[in-house]
Write a protein that holds these residues in place. Structure first.
Motif, short mmCIF file in Angstrom:
data_model
loop_
_atom_site.label_atom_id
_atom_site.label_comp_id
_atom_site.label_asym_id
_atom_site.label_seq_id
_atom_site.Cartn_x
_atom_site.Cartn_y
_atom_site.Cartn_z
N LEU A 21 0.84 -1.25 -0.04
CA LEU A 21 0.00 0.12 -0.02
C LEU A 21 0.85 1.37 0.06
N TRP A 22 0.68 2.23 -0.95
CA TRP A 22 1.63 3.27 -1.15
C TRP A 22 0.99 4.33 -0.48
N LEU A 23 1.73 5.50 -0.19
CA LEU A 23 1.55 6.80 0.41
C LEU A 23 0.51 7.35 -0.66
N GLU A 24 0.87 7.49 -1.97
CA GLU A 24 -0.05 8.15 -2.79
C GLU A 24 -1.81 7.33 -2.84
N THR A 25 -1.56 6.34 -2.76
CA THR A 25 -2.97 5.70 -2.85
C THR A 25 -3.86 6.18 -1.76
N VAL A 26 -3.11 6.34 -0.51
CA VAL A 26 -3.87 6.69 0.61
C VAL A 26 -4.26 8.09 0.36
N LEU A 27 -3.34 9.01 0.41
CA LEU A 27 -3.61 10.40 -0.02
C LEU A 27 -4.61 10.83 -0.91
N GLN A 28 -4.64 10.02 -1.95
CA GLN A 28 -5.75 10.39 -2.95
C GLN A 28 -7.14 10.34 -2.80
N ASP A 29 -7.50 9.28 -1.46
CA ASP A 29 -8.70 9.18 -1.02
C ASP A 29 -9.08 10.10 0.24
N ILE A 30 -8.02 11.21 0.59
CA ILE A 30 -8.30 12.15 1.49
C ILE A 30 -8.61 13.26 1.06
N PRO A 31 -9.90 13.87 1.04
CA PRO A 31 -10.09 15.21 0.67
C PRO A 31 -9.37 16.25 1.08
N ARG A 32 -9.03 17.17 0.50
CA ARG A 32 -8.34 18.29 0.71
C ARG A 32 -8.97 19.35 1.66
N GLY A 33 -8.30 19.87 2.49
CA GLY A 33 -8.78 20.97 3.40
C GLY A 33 -9.35 20.51 4.74
N LEU A 34 -9.21 19.03 5.06
CA LEU A 34 -9.68 18.68 6.33
C LEU A 34 -8.61 19.16 7.25
N PRO A 35 -9.12 19.32 8.53
CA PRO A 35 -8.31 19.60 9.72
C PRO A 35 -7.41 18.44 10.11
N LYS A 36 -6.11 18.81 10.32
CA LYS A 36 -5.19 17.74 10.54
C LYS A 36 -5.60 16.57 11.17
N GLN A 37 -6.36 16.73 12.45
CA GLN A 37 -6.75 15.36 13.05
C GLN A 37 -7.60 14.37 12.33
N ASP A 38 -8.45 15.25 11.63
CA ASP A 38 -9.62 14.38 10.92
C ASP A 38 -9.00 13.77 9.59
N SER A 39 -7.83 14.34 9.24
CA SER A 39 -7.02 13.87 8.14
C SER A 39 -6.40 12.69 8.41
N LEU A 40 -5.75 12.72 9.92
CA LEU A 40 -5.05 11.61 10.37
C LEU A 40 -5.89 10.61 10.86
N GLU A 41 -7.21 10.67 11.19
CA GLU A 41 -8.05 9.84 11.55
C GLU A 41 -8.69 8.92 10.27
N MET A 42 -8.79 9.58 9.29
CA MET A 42 -9.23 9.12 8.07
C MET A 42 -7.64 8.11 7.39
N PHE A 43 -6.75 8.84 7.48
CA PHE A 43 -5.58 8.12 7.08
C PHE A 43 -5.57 6.67 7.78
N ARG A 44 -5.75 6.66 9.06
CA ARG A 44 -5.62 5.39 9.55
C ARG A 44 -6.78 4.49 9.55
N GLY A 45 -7.91 5.22 9.17
CA GLY A 45 -8.84 4.37 8.73
C GLY A 45 -8.69 3.56 7.29
N ILE A 46 -8.32 4.41 6.43
CA ILE A 46 -7.92 3.80 5.10
C ILE A 46 -6.92 2.69 5.28
#
Length: 281
Positions: A21-46
């Motif tokens: 699983l590559w970093l680019e794959t995960v990041l492309q599924d995380i919407p831009r503009g989310l707060p840092k904590q929300d982005s981290l939680e979504m990252f872990r979820g993916i």
């Protein structure tokens, strides 16, 4: 085997066997503009979802005895997805208009049987901050919402309002209004029978509802409200008939080309052969 096509300078997040699983794959599924904590939680979820699929899938495949049945279910699901995607393309070509006279005719013939399953209401909804200095003015305008009061409310009273819904001229099902308010209305008909103006406060916001008209559960649907239901039903009927026509054409072509052969069931007509037909054959 990678989880996406080859790219240069990729950063691996985690690897299971020969799959990464590559970093680019995960990041492309995380919407831009989310707060840092929300982005981290979504990252872990993916990442966790991917991990469970990769790790548990391998273990499960070795310990589940009915994999053949699962494979058949997957294949059937895939076939249904392809078929529904194709049929949706056909539906896009179907007529999206319904004759107004046909709708009026249907209501005239069947209106008595079209009754409400919940109360219908007309009125106004407003949400604003509890500190809004225009709140007293809003209350007064909503309790006696004549044309002058509404004009004044919309021109001068909504500067700090969070949400404003005007439905004095259209019927809405009660749940669409009730869902806007953090309050539990246990008996909708009893509440609406006795209440025309309602106000509650929650979380620093004030919620105001004015009910100008209401129809209880079990009432005959007003024509303007029923018209939308009738139109949807007629459009659905058109889509179903169009699908049947297209499928019949597909069956007949397949039979002409020898790819489809009728047994006791004739796909082109949708009929079973009679005992006499079977004896003749």
């Amino acid at each position: 085997r990678d989880s996406e096509p080859h790219r240069q300078s990729r950063i691996p997040v985690v690897t299971v066997g020969d799959t990464t699983l590559w970093l680019e794959t995960v990041l492309q599924d995380i919407p831009r503009g989310l707060p840092k904590q929300d982005s981290l939680e979504m990252f872990r979820g993916i990442v966790e979802t991917w991990l469970r699929r990769q790790v548990v899938l391998d273990i499960a495949a070795k310990n589940i005895g009915d994999m053949d049945q699962i494979d058949r279910m997957v294949e059937n699901y895939r076939a249904d997805l392809i078929m529904n995607r194709y049929l949706s393309l056909i539906d896009d070509g179907s007529s999206k208009t319904v004759d107004r006279k046909a709708i009026d005719r249907y209501y005239s013939q069947h209106g008595d049987s079209m009754v409400t399953e919940e109360p219908l209401v007309r009125g106004i909804f407003l949400k604003t901050h509890a500190s809004d200095i225009a709140l007293p003015q809003m209350r007064a305008s909503m309790k006696k919402p004549d044309s002058k009061a509404i004009e004044n409310l919309e021109r001068n009273g909504l500067r700090q309002a969070v949400q404003y819904e005007y439905f004095m001229e259209q019927w809405l099902p009660w749940h669409e209004v009730a869902d806007l308010v953090p309050y539990r209305f246990f008996d909708a008909d009893a509440f609406l029978e006795s209440t025309r103006d309602f106000e509650t406060e929650y979380g620093g916001s004030v919620y105001l509802i004015h009910i100008s008209e209401y129809l209880p559960t079990g009432s005959r649907m007003p024509e303007e409200y029923a018209r939308g239901r009738i139109r949807q039903q007629m459009l659905l009927t058109t889509v179903v008939k169009n699908r049947e026509k297209v499928m019949t054409g597909i069956y007949r072509k397949a039979m002409e080309e020898g790819r489809l052969e009728a047994g006791i069931y004739d796909p082109a007509t949708g009929k079973l052969k009679s005992a006499e037909d079977l004896r003749q054959n």
